[in-house]
Design a protein around this motif. Structure first.
Motif, short mmCIF file in Angstrom:
data_model
loop_
_atom_site.label_atom_id
_atom_site.label_comp_id
_atom_site.label_asym_id
_atom_site.label_seq_id
_atom_site.Cartn_x
_atom_site.Cartn_y
_atom_site.Cartn_z
N THR A 1 0.80 -1.23 0.00
CA THR A 1 0.00 0.00 0.00
C THR A 1 0.83 1.28 0.00
OG1 THR A 1 -0.15 0.04 2.43
CG2 THR A 1 -1.85 -1.19 1.25
N ALA A 2 2.14 1.16 0.14
CA ALA A 2 3.00 2.34 0.22
C ALA A 2 3.04 3.09 -1.11
CB ALA A 2 4.41 1.93 0.62
N GLU A 3 3.45 4.34 -1.03
CA GLU A 3 3.66 5.13 -2.24
C GLU A 3 4.74 4.45 -3.09
OE1 GLU A 3 5.02 9.67 -3.56
OE2 GLU A 3 4.89 9.10 -1.43
N GLN A 4 4.48 4.32 -4.38
CA GLN A 4 5.40 3.61 -5.26
C GLN A 4 5.63 4.41 -6.54
OE1 GLN A 4 3.89 -0.30 -6.17
NE2 GLN A 4 3.47 -0.81 -4.03
N ILE A 5 6.79 4.17 -7.14
CA ILE A 5 7.04 4.70 -8.47
C ILE A 5 7.69 3.61 -9.31
CG2 ILE A 5 7.22 7.15 -7.91
CD1 ILE A 5 10.21 6.86 -7.73
N LYS A 6 7.35 3.61 -10.59
CA LYS A 6 7.98 2.69 -11.53
C LYS A 6 9.04 3.48 -12.28
CE LYS A 6 5.41 -0.34 -13.58
NZ LYS A 6 4.41 -0.96 -14.51
N ILE A 7 10.27 3.00 -12.22
CA ILE A 7 11.39 3.77 -12.76
C ILE A 7 12.23 2.93 -13.73
CG2 ILE A 7 11.55 5.24 -10.72
CD1 ILE A 7 13.98 3.53 -9.85
N SER A 8 12.97 3.64 -14.58
CA SER A 8 14.03 3.03 -15.39
C SER A 8 15.33 3.65 -14.91
CB SER A 8 13.82 3.31 -16.87
OG SER A 8 12.65 2.69 -17.34
N PRO A 9 16.22 2.86 -14.30
CA PRO A 9 17.44 3.42 -13.72
C PRO A 9 18.72 3.05 -14.48
CG PRO A 9 16.86 1.42 -12.54
CD PRO A 9 15.91 1.54 -13.73
N VAL A 10 19.60 4.01 -14.60
CA VAL A 10 20.97 3.74 -15.06
C VAL A 10 21.89 4.01 -13.88
CG1 VAL A 10 22.82 4.42 -16.64
CG2 VAL A 10 20.44 4.42 -17.43
N MET B 1 16.23 4.96 -22.99
CA MET B 1 16.57 4.60 -21.61
C MET B 1 17.00 3.14 -21.52
SD MET B 1 16.46 6.58 -18.89
CE MET B 1 17.11 6.27 -17.25
N LEU B 2 16.30 2.27 -22.26
CA LEU B 2 16.62 0.85 -22.24
C LEU B 2 18.02 0.60 -22.78
CD1 LEU B 2 15.65 -2.01 -21.63
CD2 LEU B 2 14.68 -2.11 -23.93
N ASP B 3 18.36 1.29 -23.89
CA ASP B 3 19.70 1.13 -24.47
C ASP B 3 20.77 1.69 -23.53
OD1 ASP B 3 18.88 -0.18 -26.73
OD2 ASP B 3 18.66 1.64 -27.93
N ALA B 4 20.43 2.75 -22.81
CA ALA B 4 21.38 3.33 -21.87
C ALA B 4 21.71 2.34 -20.75
CB ALA B 4 20.81 4.62 -21.28
N ILE B 5 20.68 1.63 -20.31
CA ILE B 5 20.92 0.61 -19.28
C ILE B 5 21.82 -0.49 -19.83
CG2 ILE B 5 19.83 -1.14 -17.80
CD1 ILE B 5 17.31 0.63 -17.78
N LYS B 6 21.53 -0.93 -21.07
CA LYS B 6 22.31 -2.00 -21.70
C LYS B 6 23.77 -1.57 -21.90
CE LYS B 6 18.45 -4.02 -24.31
NZ LYS B 6 17.87 -4.22 -25.67
N LEU B 7 23.98 -0.32 -22.34
CA LEU B 7 25.33 0.12 -22.71
C LEU B 7 26.16 0.65 -21.54
CD1 LEU B 7 24.51 2.00 -26.04
CD2 LEU B 7 25.69 -0.19 -25.80
N TYR B 8 25.50 1.36 -20.63
CA TYR B 8 26.27 2.11 -19.64
C TYR B 8 26.08 1.66 -18.19
CZ TYR B 8 26.67 5.42 -23.54
OH TYR B 8 26.92 6.00 -24.75
N PRO C 1 17.73 -4.49 -13.95
CA PRO C 1 16.44 -4.04 -14.52
C PRO C 1 16.12 -4.62 -15.89
CG PRO C 1 17.60 -2.19 -13.54
CD PRO C 1 18.56 -3.34 -13.56
N LEU C 2 17.12 -5.09 -16.61
CA LEU C 2 16.87 -5.66 -17.94
C LEU C 2 15.99 -6.90 -17.87
CD1 LEU C 2 20.41 -5.31 -19.59
CD2 LEU C 2 18.39 -3.85 -19.92
N ALA C 3 16.04 -7.60 -16.72
CA ALA C 3 15.22 -8.81 -16.55
C ALA C 3 13.74 -8.50 -16.55
CB ALA C 3 15.60 -9.53 -15.26
N THR C 4 13.38 -7.24 -16.25
CA THR C 4 11.97 -6.83 -16.23
C THR C 4 11.72 -5.71 -17.24
OG1 THR C 4 12.51 -5.40 -14.33
CG2 THR C 4 11.51 -7.55 -13.86
N GLY C 5 12.41 -5.78 -18.36
CA GLY C 5 12.17 -4.82 -19.43
C GLY C 5 12.74 -3.44 -19.19
N GLY C 6 13.68 -3.34 -18.26
CA GLY C 6 14.31 -2.04 -17.99
C GLY C 6 13.59 -1.22 -16.94
N GLU C 7 12.58 -1.82 -16.28
CA GLU C 7 11.82 -1.09 -15.26
C GLU C 7 11.88 -1.81 -13.92
OE1 GLU C 7 8.23 1.27 -17.47
OE2 GLU C 7 7.86 -0.83 -16.95
N VAL C 8 11.88 -1.04 -12.86
CA VAL C 8 11.77 -1.60 -11.50
C VAL C 8 10.80 -0.73 -10.71
CG1 VAL C 8 14.10 -2.59 -11.46
CG2 VAL C 8 13.74 -0.24 -10.66
N ILE C 9 10.21 -1.32 -9.69
CA ILE C 9 9.29 -0.58 -8.81
C ILE C 9 10.04 -0.21 -7.54
CG2 ILE C 9 7.21 -0.75 -7.40
CD1 ILE C 9 6.03 -2.56 -9.56
#
Length: 384
Positions: free
Chosen positions: A212-221, A255-262, A268-276
């Motif tokens: 129930t906590a406040e959540q955000i879905k993010i793409s992180p590098v 953003m997805l390519d940035a995660i892959k390259l840098y 996060p790639l295991a879940t399409g580049g997104e995490v909660i």
């Protein structure tokens, strides 16, 4: 130490194939003069440790924990034997249909190999027979052992049915109130309700806070930059993060390519580049920065002890309130499950008091210190 019940049950199911194997050896314990053989104990221990190796390998790095697991395996085997003898004394019967269903359920496990590939019916039967052969036992021995396991289960069901108390509305309301106290981080309230009630409510409060906590879905590098680096080296890492952010902002890279390259964290790639991300998991100063980023925006490099994060916020979810009506059924089931466990533990204690149990091996380990109610963390936002 309490052994992981899921791991133990998995090992018990697999060892239904081996408990009656023809082996002549020494005993590690006797229960009313009935021996528990070293071969059976060694196989069970090996199976349980193998399950830990797969699911929680870090536990096996501590010899104290390993010794505690070995001791708990033997305790479980003694309890199983006590229950089997009680079932035999009470004349518990297993129907042929029940035995057939149980055997088919065990055989069903052989329709998939260790890699997850499906087997044909013929291949599954061959794998099952190979397992019997490996354990040096006949189908009849396997069948007899499965029958004993069912008798133990039926005995346990009868004990639970006779002794496990069904929760009342007052029980459910009390648990809900206790959960609310812990979710609010009310330490004074936690002290008032006492250690036993805190222990029951704490895991539920932690889980509900997570849901129930406040959540955000993010793409992180993530750019690794340990604070032990020199000032110049840290500045170079920060500039690298700024450069990556600029490429993303200008549309030169996704953003997805940035995660892959840098990114130095490819998880996060295991879940399409997104995490909660749930508020309260990360340090407060980090939370305050990231939760203030608008949806669709890309943050400036955010420094942590481990390095710099560049984050795009994809979605936000506000904190939710939970009512008793929403979860009362689940709370009732939780209380009843706890009552079932208590009934079984009390019954086993009564069996042990009347039984002649001798243990021939010793285990050198120390039980971990237990938290008191006042020491337990009541701010369950940090428990998720």
């Amino acid at each position: 130490m309490k052994i992981n019940k899921t791991i133990l049950l998995g090992a018990l199911t697999m060892l239904a194939l081996s408990a009656n194997a023809k082996v002549v050896d020494s005993s590690v314990a006797t229960v009313n003069s009935k021996p528990i053989l070293s071969s059976q104990y060694d196989k069970m221990t090996k199976a349980v440790l193998a399950q830990y190796e797969q699911r929680a390998p870090q536990v096996l790095k501590d010899q104290n924990s390993v010794n505690a697991i070995k001791a708990e395996v033997l305790n479980q085997m003694i309890s199983e034997e006590l229950m089997l003898q009680a079932a035999q004394k009470e004349g518990i019967k297993v129907k042929d249909s029940e035995l057939t269903e149980a055997i088919n359920s065990i055989k069903q496990r052989f329709f998939v190999d260790q890699t997850g590939k499906e087997r044909s019916k013929k291949e599954a039967e061959e794998a099952f027979n190979a397992a019997l052969k490996e354990e040096g036992m006949t189908y009849k021995q396997f069948e007899e052992n499965t029958k004993k396991q069912l008798a133990v289960r039926k005995m346990a069901d009868s004990i639970v049915k006779a002794n496990a108390k069904m929760p009342t509305e007052q029980d459910v309301q009390q648990l809900f109130d206790d959960i609310q106290i812990l979710m609010k981080g009310d330490k004074e309230g936690a002290q008032k309700i006492g250690q036993e009630r805190v222990a029951v409510a704490l895991p539920l409060a932690a889980k509900l806070n997570q849901l129930t906590a406040e959540q955000i879905k993010i793409s992180p590098v993530f750019i690794k930059a340990d604070k032990t680096l020199s000032k110049n080296a840290l500045k170079d890492k920060e500039n690298e993060a700024k450069k990556i952010r600029k490429e993303i902002k200008n549309g030169k890279i996704t953003m997805l390519d940035a995660i892959k390259l840098y990114s130095d964290d490819k998880t996060p790639l295991a879940t399409g580049g997104e995490v909660i991300l749930i508020r309260g998991i990360m340090p407060k100063d980090f939370d305050d920065k990231i939760f203030n980023v608008n949806v669709g925006d890309i943050s400036e490099p955010l420094q942590t002890d481990g390095g710099y994060y560049i984050i795009r916020v994809n979605e936000k979810k506000a904190k939710q309130d939970v009512t008793l009506d929403q979860i009362k059924n689940e709370l009732g089931q939780y209380i009843y499950a706890a009552n079932m466990q208590k009934a079984m533990e009390e019954y086993l204690v009564s069996l042990q008091k009347k039984a002649d149990v001798k243990v021939m091996i010793k285990f050198d380990y120390k039980e971990p210190a237990k938290e008191t109610a006042t020491e337990a963390k009541t701010d369950t936002k940090t428990e998720a």
